[in-house]
Write an enzyme that holds these catalytic residues in place. Sequence first.
Site, PDB file in Angstrom:
ATOM      1  N   CYS A  29       0.812  -1.226   0.000  1.00  0.00           N
ATOM      2  CA  CYS A  29       0.000   0.000   0.000  1.00  0.00           C
ATOM      3  C   CYS A  29       0.842   1.272   0.000  1.00  0.00           C
ATOM      4  O   CYS A  29       0.598   2.180  -0.790  1.00  0.00           O
ATOM      5  CB  CYS A  29      -0.991  -0.014   1.161  1.00  0.00           C
ATOM      6  SG  CYS A  29      -0.252   0.015   2.818  1.00  0.00           S
ATOM      7  N   HIS A  80      -2.551   1.039   7.199  1.00  0.00           N
ATOM      8  CA  HIS A  80      -2.830   0.929   5.770  1.00  0.00           C
ATOM      9  C   HIS A  80      -3.073   2.336   5.226  1.00  0.00           C
ATOM     10  O   HIS A  80      -3.588   3.189   5.945  1.00  0.00           O
ATOM     11  CB  HIS A  80      -4.063   0.048   5.563  1.00  0.00           C
ATOM     12  CG  HIS A  80      -4.358  -0.250   4.134  1.00  0.00           C
ATOM     13  ND1 HIS A  80      -3.584  -1.104   3.380  1.00  0.00           N
ATOM     14  CD2 HIS A  80      -5.340   0.191   3.307  1.00  0.00           C
ATOM     15  CE1 HIS A  80      -4.092  -1.178   2.157  1.00  0.00           C
ATOM     16  NE2 HIS A  80      -5.152  -0.399   2.085  1.00  0.00           N
ATOM     17  N   HIS A  92      -6.257   1.926  -3.509  1.00  0.00           N
ATOM     18  CA  HIS A  92      -5.276   1.344  -2.593  1.00  0.00           C
ATOM     19  C   HIS A  92      -4.889  -0.052  -3.067  1.00  0.00           C
ATOM     20  O   HIS A  92      -5.353  -0.522  -4.097  1.00  0.00           O
ATOM     21  CB  HIS A  92      -5.835   1.300  -1.164  1.00  0.00           C
ATOM     22  CG  HIS A  92      -6.976   0.353  -0.994  1.00  0.00           C
ATOM     23  ND1 HIS A  92      -6.925  -0.747  -0.172  1.00  0.00           N
ATOM     24  CD2 HIS A  92      -8.200   0.322  -1.559  1.00  0.00           C
ATOM     25  CE1 HIS A  92      -8.071  -1.393  -0.214  1.00  0.00           C
ATOM     26  NE2 HIS A  92      -8.863  -0.760  -1.053  1.00  0.00           N
TER      27      HIS A  92
END
Length: 119
Positions: A29, A80, A92
């Site tokens: 990510c 994240h 993402h």
Amino acid sequence: MRKVLYSHYNEWQGVRYQYGGLSQRGIDCSGFVHLTFKSKLGTHLPRTTWMQAKVGREVRKNELKTGDLVFFRTGKASNHVGIYLEGNKFLHVSQKKGVTISRLDHIYWKSNYWKSVRI
């Protein structure tokens, strides 16, 4: 910027998640955010989620604009990051789906939301 991000998504859609990855063979990510900002927006961001969370200025969830970073707490020691697009959607790298677009109001993302940052 929105067109640039959707175009970038079309180039990367489905590329698998790989921790520490930084290519179309696999990417994580923060690597995806790092590469996107560097190659498409001409902005250098740190490589890790933790460091990315320290740049820019915090914005409220209801003030999000295209290109803002959205952060989530996904475990005791893990975070994240994604890039806000529009209409509650963000770009993402999912561990299950790879590079994808998800919704902030999905129960998982809504319950793990941490903060948002404008670069």
